[in-house]
Write a protein that holds these residues in place. Sequence first.
Motif, PDB file in Angstrom:
ATOM      1  N   LYS A 181       1.482  -0.992  -0.026  1.00 30.33           N
ATOM      2  CA  LYS A 181      -0.320  -0.367   0.362  1.00 30.33           C
ATOM      3  C   LYS A 181       0.928   1.091  -0.058  1.00 30.33           C
ATOM      4  O   LYS A 181       2.539   1.289   0.523  1.00 30.33           O
ATOM      5  N   PHE A 182       0.818   2.440  -0.292  1.00 28.15           N
ATOM      6  CA  PHE A 182       1.047   3.365  -0.362  1.00 28.15           C
ATOM      7  C   PHE A 182       0.005   4.269   0.625  1.00 28.15           C
ATOM      8  O   PHE A 182      -0.669   4.989   0.196  1.00 28.15           O
ATOM      9  N   VAL A 183       1.207   5.053   1.367  1.00 23.28           N
ATOM     10  CA  VAL A 183       0.584   6.032   2.196  1.00 23.28           C
ATOM     11  C   VAL A 183       0.862   7.689   1.711  1.00 23.28           C
ATOM     12  O   VAL A 183       2.212   8.135   1.731  1.00 23.28           O
ATOM     13  N   ARG A 184      -0.319   8.267   1.532  1.00 22.08           N
ATOM     14  CA  ARG A 184       0.250   9.515   1.141  1.00 22.08           C
ATOM     15  C   ARG A 184      -0.920  10.578   2.340  1.00 22.08           C
ATOM     16  O   ARG A 184      -2.000  10.410   2.443  1.00 22.08           O
ATOM     17  N   ASN A 185      -0.322  11.275   2.900  1.00 18.54           N
ATOM     18  CA  ASN A 185      -0.942  11.990   4.139  1.00 18.54           C
ATOM     19  C   ASN A 185      -2.158  11.549   5.536  1.00 18.54           C
ATOM     20  O   ASN A 185      -3.072  11.943   5.223  1.00 18.54           O
ATOM     21  N   GLY A 186      -1.539   9.777   5.516  1.00 17.94           N
ATOM     22  CA  GLY A 186      -1.305   9.185   6.533  1.00 17.94           C
ATOM     23  C   GLY A 186      -2.819   8.272   5.409  1.00 17.94           C
ATOM     24  O   GLY A 186      -3.334   7.735   6.332  1.00 17.94           O
TER      25      GLY A 186
ATOM     26  N   MET B 120       0.632  12.373 -12.739  1.00 18.00           N
ATOM     27  CA  MET B 120       0.491  13.019 -12.764  1.00 18.00           C
ATOM     28  C   MET B 120       1.845  13.917 -11.911  1.00 18.00           C
ATOM     29  O   MET B 120       1.892  15.658 -12.134  1.00 18.00           O
ATOM     30  N   LYS B 121       2.084  13.895 -11.371  1.00 18.23           N
ATOM     31  CA  LYS B 121       3.356  14.532 -10.304  1.00 18.23           C
ATOM     32  C   LYS B 121       4.713  14.693 -11.009  1.00 18.23           C
ATOM     33  O   LYS B 121       4.951  15.688 -11.127  1.00 18.23           O
ATOM     34  N   ALA B 122       4.750  13.805 -12.137  1.00 23.98           N
ATOM     35  CA  ALA B 122       5.872  13.874 -12.957  1.00 23.98           C
ATOM     36  C   ALA B 122       5.289  14.794 -13.680  1.00 23.98           C
ATOM     37  O   ALA B 122       6.560  15.678 -14.291  1.00 23.98           O
TER      38      ALA B 122
ATOM     39  N   LYS C 196       7.387  12.031  -0.836  1.00 26.07           N
ATOM     40  CA  LYS C 196       6.758  13.522   0.137  1.00 26.07           C
ATOM     41  C   LYS C 196       5.944  14.137  -0.498  1.00 26.07           C
ATOM     42  O   LYS C 196       6.189  14.107  -1.927  1.00 26.07           O
ATOM     43  N   SER C 197       4.671  14.322   0.402  1.00 24.16           N
ATOM     44  CA  SER C 197       3.654  15.132  -0.008  1.00 24.16           C
ATOM     45  C   SER C 197       4.289  16.864  -0.578  1.00 24.16           C
ATOM     46  O   SER C 197       4.878  17.272   0.067  1.00 24.16           O
ATOM     47  N   SER C 198       4.335  17.364  -1.304  1.00 27.83           N
ATOM     48  CA  SER C 198       4.801  18.776  -1.848  1.00 27.83           C
ATOM     49  C   SER C 198       3.430  19.630  -1.013  1.00 27.83           C
ATOM     50  O   SER C 198       4.050  20.865  -0.630  1.00 27.83           O
ATOM     51  N   TRP C 199       2.464  19.540  -0.619  1.00 23.96           N
ATOM     52  CA  TRP C 199       1.131  19.945  -0.009  1.00 23.96           C
ATOM     53  C   TRP C 199       1.928  20.305   0.845  1.00 23.96           C
ATOM     54  O   TRP C 199       1.792  21.170   2.271  1.00 23.96           O
ATOM     55  N   SER C 200       1.827  18.960   2.399  1.00 20.78           N
ATOM     56  CA  SER C 200       2.220  18.542   3.541  1.00 20.78           C
ATOM     57  C   SER C 200       3.527  19.128   3.561  1.00 20.78           C
ATOM     58  O   SER C 200       4.009  19.007   5.195  1.00 20.78           O
ATOM     59  N   GLY C 201       4.316  18.244   2.846  1.00 21.53           N
ATOM     60  CA  GLY C 201       5.812  17.896   3.129  1.00 21.53           C
ATOM     61  C   GLY C 201       5.818  16.557   3.797  1.00 21.53           C
ATOM     62  O   GLY C 201       6.765  16.771   4.732  1.00 21.53           O
TER      63      GLY C 201
END
Length: 87
Positions: free
Chosen positions: A4-9, A23-25, A45-50
């Motif tokens: 699983k990929f965990v992004r911002n929890g 999309m980020k690429a 890392k998240s560009s939104w939350s860091g």
Amino acid sequence: SGCKFVRNGKEHTATEAADHLQMKARRGKRYYDTTEEFIDRIASKSSWSGKPYLIQCTDSPAVKAGNWFTQVLAEYRATTPVADQAD
């Protein structure tokens, strides 16, 4: 991989992770030239939350996505002829 990929929890499937990172690429292509730079600057890392992205595989502790992607890339390069590797 069954991971699983965990992004911002929040956990995401491999397909959702691939869609997000593609999309980020596209949006961040001016920030990287190599696969290693993509992993370090975009996919870790998240560009939104860091907050760092994590990879959670079955019965294993979650690891930082950047470390996981770097390991998988090294394994791929070790088993794939150079002519078949496209960055």
